[in-house]
Design a protein around this motif. Structure first.
Motif, PDB file in Angstrom:
ATOM      1  N   PRO A 293      10.545   8.293  16.095  1.00 55.21           N
ATOM      2  CA  PRO A 293       9.528   8.096  17.136  1.00 55.21           C
ATOM      3  C   PRO A 293       8.177   7.673  16.567  1.00 55.21           C
ATOM      4  CG  PRO A 293      10.802  10.060  17.610  1.00 55.21           C
ATOM      5  CD  PRO A 293      11.209   9.611  16.234  1.00 55.21           C
ATOM      6  N   ALA A 294       7.777   8.283  15.438  1.00 57.61           N
ATOM      7  CA  ALA A 294       6.507   7.916  14.814  1.00 57.61           C
ATOM      8  C   ALA A 294       6.566   6.494  14.274  1.00 57.61           C
ATOM      9  CB  ALA A 294       6.165   8.900  13.700  1.00 57.61           C
ATOM     10  N   VAL A 295       7.703   6.117  13.698  1.00 55.44           N
ATOM     11  CA  VAL A 295       7.862   4.750  13.200  1.00 55.44           C
ATOM     12  C   VAL A 295       7.756   3.758  14.352  1.00 55.44           C
ATOM     13  CG1 VAL A 295       9.508   3.123  12.169  1.00 55.44           C
ATOM     14  CG2 VAL A 295       9.219   5.406  11.179  1.00 55.44           C
ATOM     15  N   GLY A 296       8.384   4.070  15.483  1.00 61.25           N
ATOM     16  CA  GLY A 296       8.320   3.187  16.640  1.00 61.25           C
ATOM     17  C   GLY A 296       6.895   2.999  17.136  1.00 61.25           C
TER      18      GLY A 296
ATOM     19  N   THR B  59       3.812  -3.655   6.587  1.00 60.79           N
ATOM     20  CA  THR B  59       3.334  -2.371   6.071  1.00 60.79           C
ATOM     21  C   THR B  59       4.367  -1.275   6.303  1.00 60.79           C
ATOM     22  OG1 THR B  59       1.054  -3.016   6.533  1.00 60.79           O
ATOM     23  CG2 THR B  59       1.475  -0.680   6.176  1.00 60.79           C
ATOM     24  N   VAL B  60       5.018  -1.274   7.462  1.00 64.71           N
ATOM     25  CA  VAL B  60       6.030  -0.260   7.751  1.00 64.71           C
ATOM     26  C   VAL B  60       7.254  -0.473   6.868  1.00 64.71           C
ATOM     27  CG1 VAL B  60       7.391   0.854   9.550  1.00 64.71           C
ATOM     28  CG2 VAL B  60       5.195  -0.181  10.122  1.00 64.71           C
ATOM     29  N   VAL B  61       7.639  -1.726   6.666  1.00 60.25           N
ATOM     30  CA  VAL B  61       8.763  -2.010   5.772  1.00 60.25           C
ATOM     31  C   VAL B  61       8.460  -1.491   4.367  1.00 60.25           C
ATOM     32  CG1 VAL B  61      10.154  -3.815   4.705  1.00 60.25           C
ATOM     33  CG2 VAL B  61       9.505  -4.024   7.104  1.00 60.25           C
ATOM     34  N   ALA B  62       7.249  -1.792   3.877  1.00 59.47           N
ATOM     35  CA  ALA B  62       6.861  -1.326   2.549  1.00 59.47           C
ATOM     36  C   ALA B  62       6.832   0.196   2.486  1.00 59.47           C
ATOM     37  CB  ALA B  62       5.494  -1.902   2.170  1.00 59.47           C
TER      38      ALA B  62
ATOM     39  N   HIS C 206      12.467  -3.575   9.662  1.00 58.49           N
ATOM     40  CA  HIS C 206      12.919  -4.924   9.316  1.00 58.49           C
ATOM     41  C   HIS C 206      13.183  -5.750  10.569  1.00 58.49           C
ATOM     42  CE1 HIS C 206      15.265  -8.202   7.626  1.00 58.49           C
ATOM     43  NE2 HIS C 206      16.287  -7.857   8.397  1.00 58.49           N
ATOM     44  N   ALA C 207      13.867  -5.156  11.559  1.00 56.05           N
ATOM     45  CA  ALA C 207      14.163  -5.885  12.797  1.00 56.05           C
ATOM     46  C   ALA C 207      12.888  -6.262  13.534  1.00 56.05           C
ATOM     47  CB  ALA C 207      15.069  -5.048  13.697  1.00 56.05           C
ATOM     48  N   ALA C 208      11.903  -5.369  13.547  1.00 54.26           N
ATOM     49  CA  ALA C 208      10.632  -5.675  14.208  1.00 54.26           C
ATOM     50  C   ALA C 208       9.911  -6.809  13.494  1.00 54.26           C
ATOM     51  CB  ALA C 208       9.748  -4.428  14.242  1.00 54.26           C
ATOM     52  N   LEU C 209       9.974  -6.820  12.172  1.00 52.02           N
ATOM     53  CA  LEU C 209       9.332  -7.904  11.414  1.00 52.02           C
ATOM     54  C   LEU C 209       9.975  -9.245  11.742  1.00 52.02           C
ATOM     55  CD1 LEU C 209       8.144  -7.832   7.756  1.00 52.02           C
ATOM     56  CD2 LEU C 209       9.638  -9.692   8.492  1.00 52.02           C
ATOM     57  N   VAL C 210      11.305  -9.291  11.729  1.00 52.85           N
ATOM     58  CA  VAL C 210      11.999 -10.542  12.046  1.00 52.85           C
ATOM     59  C   VAL C 210      11.725 -10.968  13.477  1.00 52.85           C
ATOM     60  CG1 VAL C 210      14.271 -11.634  12.272  1.00 52.85           C
ATOM     61  CG2 VAL C 210      13.791 -10.148  10.320  1.00 52.85           C
ATOM     62  N   ALA C 211      11.693  -9.995  14.410  1.00 54.80           N
ATOM     63  CA  ALA C 211      11.435 -10.313  15.815  1.00 54.80           C
ATOM     64  C   ALA C 211      10.045 -10.876  16.030  1.00 54.80           C
ATOM     65  CB  ALA C 211      11.627  -9.065  16.679  1.00 54.80           C
ATOM     66  N   THR C 212       9.118 -10.560  15.134  1.00 56.45           N
ATOM     67  CA  THR C 212       7.759 -11.080  15.246  1.00 56.45           C
ATOM     68  C   THR C 212       7.678 -12.531  14.791  1.00 56.45           C
ATOM     69  OG1 THR C 212       6.927  -8.857  14.800  1.00 56.45           O
ATOM     70  CG2 THR C 212       5.361 -10.658  14.570  1.00 56.45           C
ATOM     71  N   ILE C 213       8.535 -12.903  13.863  1.00 64.82           N
ATOM     72  CA  ILE C 213       8.495 -14.260  13.315  1.00 64.82           C
ATOM     73  C   ILE C 213       9.368 -15.217  14.112  1.00 64.82           C
ATOM     74  CG2 ILE C 213       9.026 -15.658  11.276  1.00 64.82           C
ATOM     75  CD1 ILE C 213       8.551 -13.135   9.601  1.00 64.82           C
ATOM     76  N   ALA C 214      10.576 -14.785  14.438  1.00 67.27           N
ATOM     77  CA  ALA C 214      11.563 -15.670  15.048  1.00 67.27           C
ATOM     78  C   ALA C 214      11.874 -15.232  16.468  1.00 67.27           C
ATOM     79  CB  ALA C 214      12.847 -15.682  14.211  1.00 67.27           C
TER      80      ALA C 214
ATOM     81  N   VAL D 287       3.598  -9.716   2.004  1.00 66.75           N
ATOM     82  CA  VAL D 287       3.804 -10.692   3.075  1.00 66.75           C
ATOM     83  C   VAL D 287       2.672 -10.617   4.095  1.00 66.75           C
ATOM     84  CG1 VAL D 287       5.368 -11.349   4.951  1.00 66.75           C
ATOM     85  CG2 VAL D 287       6.304 -10.680   2.733  1.00 66.75           C
ATOM     86  N   HIS D 288       2.077  -9.414   4.280  1.00 65.82           N
ATOM     87  CA  HIS D 288       0.932  -9.211   5.176  1.00 65.82           C
ATOM     88  C   HIS D 288       1.200  -9.728   6.587  1.00 65.82           C
ATOM     89  CE1 HIS D 288      -1.437  -7.730   1.897  1.00 65.82           C
ATOM     90  NE2 HIS D 288      -1.472  -8.884   1.259  1.00 65.82           N
ATOM     91  N   LEU D 289       2.296  -9.305   7.160  1.00 63.74           N
ATOM     92  CA  LEU D 289       2.623  -9.705   8.536  1.00 63.74           C
ATOM     93  C   LEU D 289       2.184  -8.604   9.494  1.00 63.74           C
ATOM     94  CD1 LEU D 289       4.003 -11.753  10.430  1.00 63.74           C
ATOM     95  CD2 LEU D 289       6.098 -10.433  10.146  1.00 63.74           C
ATOM     96  N   HIS D 290       1.435  -8.987  10.501  1.00 63.64           N
ATOM     97  CA  HIS D 290       0.923  -8.051  11.496  1.00 63.64           C
ATOM     98  C   HIS D 290       1.040  -8.701  12.868  1.00 63.64           C
ATOM     99  CE1 HIS D 290      -1.611  -4.679  12.903  1.00 63.64           C
ATOM    100  NE2 HIS D 290      -2.102  -5.562  13.751  1.00 63.64           N
ATOM    101  N   ALA D 291       1.301  -7.899  13.880  1.00 62.52           N
ATOM    102  CA  ALA D 291       1.394  -8.404  15.251  1.00 62.52           C
ATOM    103  C   ALA D 291       0.435  -7.636  16.127  1.00 62.52           C
ATOM    104  CB  ALA D 291       2.818  -8.267  15.788  1.00 62.52           C
TER     105      ALA D 291
END
Length: 416
Positions: free
Chosen positions: A70-73, A83-86, A128-136, A195-199
């Motif tokens: 829940p906290a991760v979500g 940052t969460v992936v790292a 990881h899924a959230a990161l990919v969903a942000t890009i693609a 990678v410094h990806l943020h949404a």
């Protein structure tokens, strides 16, 4: 990327997070493959705990680790991505450090190390899924998620093979493998963070449905608990059946596991792309039908007895792996498609909770049903999976979000 007909590696790498992130995935998977399959052995031989105590400590670590989801979500829904992936990789560095520092017979410290490893292992898939969903977006996202799974399975397999070759060194080899795993996690975390990806979902336009509530997905989550049993079939159910019921050589179990890994690595992306002709929900229901057919196939194969039984089980395991591939290529993609941008993290966290729960209970369920006979094991799995596939079909979608190359509010540093 022409997601309906062709697979272009460069486009897949970009959609999956870029070259640095792809390297991070490989390094992380190699490190995980070095240690995770042998964590039980580490507890038995290095820490010198009993098998029941070691197993309980590992199970507690996995189950308690689910409590972080829940906290991760919520963290993901505040915009954090790389940052969460790292962080999911760094927390495993701490787990490995505690593991190396655990003195002989110290069960609490071993359990704490297993807890931190469990937290990282549970948090990583959603991040990881959230990161990919942000890009693609669209079907490109599905292919990117599939490519990530294939890449990770390749790394896990390579790491496990390397670790197996080193096990002749005894306890010192296991400690060395743990140390290398910690370094791999640290390296992967550094690469992922770079990678410094943020949404920023708050700036997305209204047409993206970002003001809507997070989907409940009750039927999907309940069905997922049953679907994930397929992930433990090659590792738990088939070895148990082959050795204890068919009295086959352990070589058959190893061959089934290797074949499963090879098929996932080579077919995950092509099969996922092939499923683009169906909706994600239809593909997920089809996965349930294929898995059900494979369970019934195992029921028939085990009835052949010693001699023909083991080869028949090995052949049916290919069908089961195809079902697993279809499931893996559609389930997470469906969740990311159903969730509005501001709630994708919480949706993925709930999905990972159902996955973790299914993985946690499946060994106990499988080992409890197997002694009651093949009909009890495979018949129950077939009935439950077919019922789950029906629930997936019946549940209604709330619609889909429009696609795009990078959603509004998402930003990242250019890759070198």
């Amino acid at each position: 990327m022409a997601t309906t007909t062709k697979i272009r590696p460069r486009a897949l790498v970009r959609a999956s997070g870029g070259p640095r992130y792809a390297v991070a995935l490989v390094v992380d998977a190699l490190g995980t493959g070095l240690l995770r399959p042998f964590l039980l052995l580490y507890g038995l031989t290095v820490v010198r705990l009993s098998a029941p105590v070691t197993g309980i400590a590992m199970t507690v670590g996995i189950v308690v680790g689910l409590g972080c989801m829940p906290a991760v979500g919520r963290w993901l829904d505040r915009g954090a991505r790389s940052t969460v992936v790292a962080a999911s990789m760094l927390v495993r560095v701490l787990g490995v450090a505690l593991l190396l520092a655990t003195p002989t017979g110290h069960v609490r410290m071993f359990a704490t190390a297993a807890l931190f490893l469990g937290i990282g292992n549970q948090a990583w898939p959603a991040a990881h899924a959230a990161l990919v969903a942000t890009i693609a977006h669209g079907r490109e996202r599905d292919a990117a998620l599939a490519a990530g799974r294939a890449l990770r399975n390749a790394g896990l397999g390579a790491g496990a093979l390397l670790a197996t070759a080193c096990l002749a060194g005894g306890t010192s080899a296991l400690q060395a493998l743990a140390a290398v795993t910690g370094l791999a996690y640290l390296t992967a975390a550094t690469l992922a963070w770079s990678v410094h990806l943020h949404a920023d979902p708050g700036v997305a336009p209204a047409k993206d449905r970002d003001d809507g509530p997070a989907p409940r997905m009750r039927a999907l989550l309940a069905a997922n608990v049953v679907y994930v049993f397929c992930l433990n079939v090659p590792e738990i159910a088939l070895p148990l059946v082959l050795v204890t019921q068919l009295h086959a050589s352990p070589v058959w179990s190893a061959a089934v596991f290797v074949a499963n890994t090879v098929l996932v690595v080579t077919l995950q992306v092509p099969v996922t792309v092939l499923m683009f002709r169906f909706t994600r929900r239809t593909a997920l229901a089809l996965a349930g039908v294929v898995l059900t057919a494979s369970y019934l196939g195992f029921l028939v194969a085990t009835s052949l007895g010693h001699g023909w039984g083991a080869p028949a089980v090995a052949m049916v395991s290919v069908v089961c792996t195809i079902g697993e591939i279809i499931y893996a290529g559609s389930a997470t993609a469906l969740v990311t498609d159903l969730a509005p941008a501001h709630a994708v993290g919480r949706a993925l966290a709930r999905f990972e909770l159902s996955t973790g729960f299914g993985l946690a209970i499946s060994p106990a369920v499988i080992t409890a049903l197997a002694p009651r006979g093949s009909a009890a094991l495979w018949g129950s799995l077939a009935a439950a999976t077919l019922l789950s596939a029906s629930a997936v079909v019946i549940e209604k979608d709330r619609g889909t979000r429009p696609g795009g190359s990078l959603p509004p509010g998402a930003s990242r540093d250019p890759q070198p």
